[in-house]
Design a protein around this motif. Structure first.
Motif, short mmCIF file in Angstrom:
data_model
loop_
_atom_site.label_atom_id
_atom_site.label_comp_id
_atom_site.label_asym_id
_atom_site.label_seq_id
_atom_site.Cartn_x
_atom_site.Cartn_y
_atom_site.Cartn_z
N LEU A 87 0.88 -1.28 0.15
CA LEU A 87 0.20 0.00 0.00
C LEU A 87 0.83 1.27 0.02
CD1 LEU A 87 -2.86 1.48 -0.18
CD2 LEU A 87 -2.70 1.03 2.51
N HIS A 88 2.00 1.15 0.62
CA HIS A 88 2.90 2.43 0.89
C HIS A 88 3.52 2.67 -0.62
CE1 HIS A 88 2.86 1.86 5.30
NE2 HIS A 88 2.80 3.39 5.05
N ILE A 89 3.95 1.75 -1.24
CA ILE A 89 4.34 1.73 -2.68
C ILE A 89 3.23 2.35 -3.71
CG2 ILE A 89 5.12 0.44 -4.67
CD1 ILE A 89 6.59 -1.57 -2.67
N LEU A 90 1.95 1.74 -3.36
CA LEU A 90 1.03 2.39 -4.33
C LEU A 90 0.68 3.73 -4.17
CD1 LEU A 90 -1.29 2.07 -6.29
CD2 LEU A 90 -2.77 1.29 -4.39
N LEU A 91 0.89 4.34 -2.65
CA LEU A 91 0.50 5.62 -2.27
C LEU A 91 1.75 6.55 -2.98
CD1 LEU A 91 -0.84 5.26 1.18
CD2 LEU A 91 -2.09 6.25 -0.70
N TYR A 92 3.03 5.94 -2.79
CA TYR A 92 3.96 6.79 -3.42
C TYR A 92 3.86 6.89 -5.05
CZ TYR A 92 7.19 7.37 0.67
OH TYR A 92 7.65 7.90 1.74
N ILE A 93 3.30 5.83 -5.66
CA ILE A 93 3.35 6.00 -7.09
C ILE A 93 2.19 6.98 -7.28
CG2 ILE A 93 2.55 4.75 -9.13
CD1 ILE A 93 3.86 2.16 -7.95
N LEU A 94 1.18 7.11 -6.91
CA LEU A 94 -0.10 7.76 -6.94
C LEU A 94 0.33 9.29 -6.60
CD1 LEU A 94 -2.89 5.62 -5.66
CD2 LEU A 94 -2.49 6.14 -8.07
N ILE A 95 1.10 9.60 -5.57
CA ILE A 95 1.55 10.76 -5.21
C ILE A 95 2.26 11.39 -6.07
CG2 ILE A 95 3.18 12.01 -3.73
CD1 ILE A 95 2.34 10.29 -1.51
N PHE A 96 2.87 10.61 -7.13
CA PHE A 96 3.57 11.20 -8.39
C PHE A 96 2.65 11.15 -9.64
CE2 PHE A 96 7.29 10.09 -5.82
CZ PHE A 96 8.21 11.24 -5.93
N ALA A 97 2.12 10.09 -9.67
CA ALA A 97 1.26 9.68 -11.02
C ALA A 97 0.19 10.79 -11.15
CB ALA A 97 0.78 8.43 -10.85
N VAL A 98 -0.55 11.03 -10.13
CA VAL A 98 -1.80 12.05 -9.97
C VAL A 98 -1.19 13.49 -10.44
CG1 VAL A 98 -3.68 13.03 -8.64
CG2 VAL A 98 -3.13 10.70 -8.46
N PRO A 99 -0.44 14.11 -9.73
CA PRO A 99 -0.15 15.26 -10.49
C PRO A 99 0.54 15.40 -11.87
CG PRO A 99 1.40 14.96 -8.37
CD PRO A 99 0.38 13.79 -8.65
N ILE A 145 -8.65 5.88 -7.55
CA ILE A 145 -7.61 5.01 -6.94
C ILE A 145 -6.84 5.71 -5.75
CG2 ILE A 145 -5.71 3.72 -7.20
CD1 ILE A 145 -6.28 3.46 -10.31
N MET A 146 -6.41 6.96 -5.68
CA MET A 146 -5.90 7.58 -4.65
C MET A 146 -6.93 7.63 -3.47
SD MET A 146 -3.92 10.87 -4.03
CE MET A 146 -2.18 10.51 -4.66
N LEU A 147 -8.10 8.03 -3.89
CA LEU A 147 -8.93 7.91 -2.50
C LEU A 147 -9.22 6.72 -1.85
CD1 LEU A 147 -11.39 9.62 -1.21
CD2 LEU A 147 -12.78 9.01 -3.23
N GLY A 148 -9.25 5.63 -2.81
CA GLY A 148 -9.47 4.19 -2.15
C GLY A 148 -8.24 4.01 -1.41
N ALA A 149 -6.83 4.09 -1.82
CA ALA A 149 -5.83 3.68 -1.19
C ALA A 149 -5.64 4.54 0.19
CB ALA A 149 -4.58 3.94 -2.10
N VAL A 150 -5.88 5.85 -0.08
CA VAL A 150 -5.66 6.91 1.25
C VAL A 150 -6.78 6.53 2.43
CG1 VAL A 150 -6.20 9.30 2.00
CG2 VAL A 150 -4.69 8.89 0.03
N SER A 151 -8.04 6.07 1.68
CA SER A 151 -8.93 5.54 2.74
C SER A 151 -8.40 4.10 3.51
CB SER A 151 -10.28 5.44 2.21
OG SER A 151 -10.67 6.63 1.47
N LEU A 152 -8.09 3.29 2.59
CA LEU A 152 -7.62 2.09 3.22
C LEU A 152 -6.57 2.41 3.97
CD1 LEU A 152 -7.80 -1.02 3.32
CD2 LEU A 152 -6.25 -1.06 1.21
N HIS A 153 -5.45 3.38 3.94
CA HIS A 153 -4.47 3.57 4.52
C HIS A 153 -4.82 4.03 6.00
CE1 HIS A 153 -0.33 5.12 5.60
NE2 HIS A 153 -0.73 6.35 5.73
#
Length: 174
Positions: A87-99, A145-153
């Motif tokens: 989940l941390h890896i996914l969040l890091y990817i999304l923190i870059f991919a979304v912007p 996807i980020m909303l879901g990942a952050v919610s899960l986190h």
């Protein structure tokens, strides 16, 4: 229990707050009908926040790579450790991919990004009406996807705090 370093904690919460603000602003601005001055202002703020998140994400990733993270508690099951790591890896990817997806969406729409209204960002692609709807969908999908990942986190952190009482959340609290 070992804690994260103070810079890691500050970067975590600053990025988290900015992501929530950027997301909320994004939802607000797209609901404004037409092309009003307020909507244009919100689009600018949304882009500025996105660029700020991207810059802080670079600093955060560099800090994480050089300083590491405290180990999980021994009481945490191996599958939970793997899930948390994934989940941390996914969040890091999304923190870059979304912007980045938002940046390219803006460029494809023919709207260059000028950070804080002062610093023009490089124009890496020309306006492209065919690519614009694709990048809009990519940006939206990554946000969901980020909303879901952050919610899960957040839910996992609360579970560790209130149910497991293993100190995982306290490692990241200021």
């Amino acid at each position: 229990m070992q804690r994260y370093t103070t810079p890691a904690i500050v970067l975590h919460w600053l990025v988290a707050i900015l992501i929530v603000a950027t997301f909320a602003l994004g939802l607000t601005m797209v609901d404004i009908p037409g092309l009003t001055p307020t909507k244009l202002k919100y689009f600018s703020w949304h882009k500025w926040l996105g660029v700020t998140v991207l810059g802080l994400a670079c600093v955060r990733l560099l800090w994480r790579k050089t300083q590491g993270a405290p180990p999980y508690p021994d009481s945490m099951q191996p599958w939970q450790q793997r899930a948390a790591h994934g989940l941390h890896i996914l969040l890091y990817i999304l923190i870059f991919a979304v912007p980045i997806s938002g940046y390219f969406y803006s460029l494809a729409a023919g709207v260059p990004v000028t950070y804080l209204g002062l610093f023009p960002m490089p124009v890496l692609i020309a306006p492209n009406p065919d690519l614009k709807p694709v990048l809009k969908l990519v940006h939206y999908t990554l946000n969901m996807i980020m909303l879901g990942a952050v919610s899960l986190h957040v839910l996992a952190a609360l579970k560790h705090h209130f149910i497991d009482r293993d100190g995982v959340l306290k490692r990241m609290l200021p």
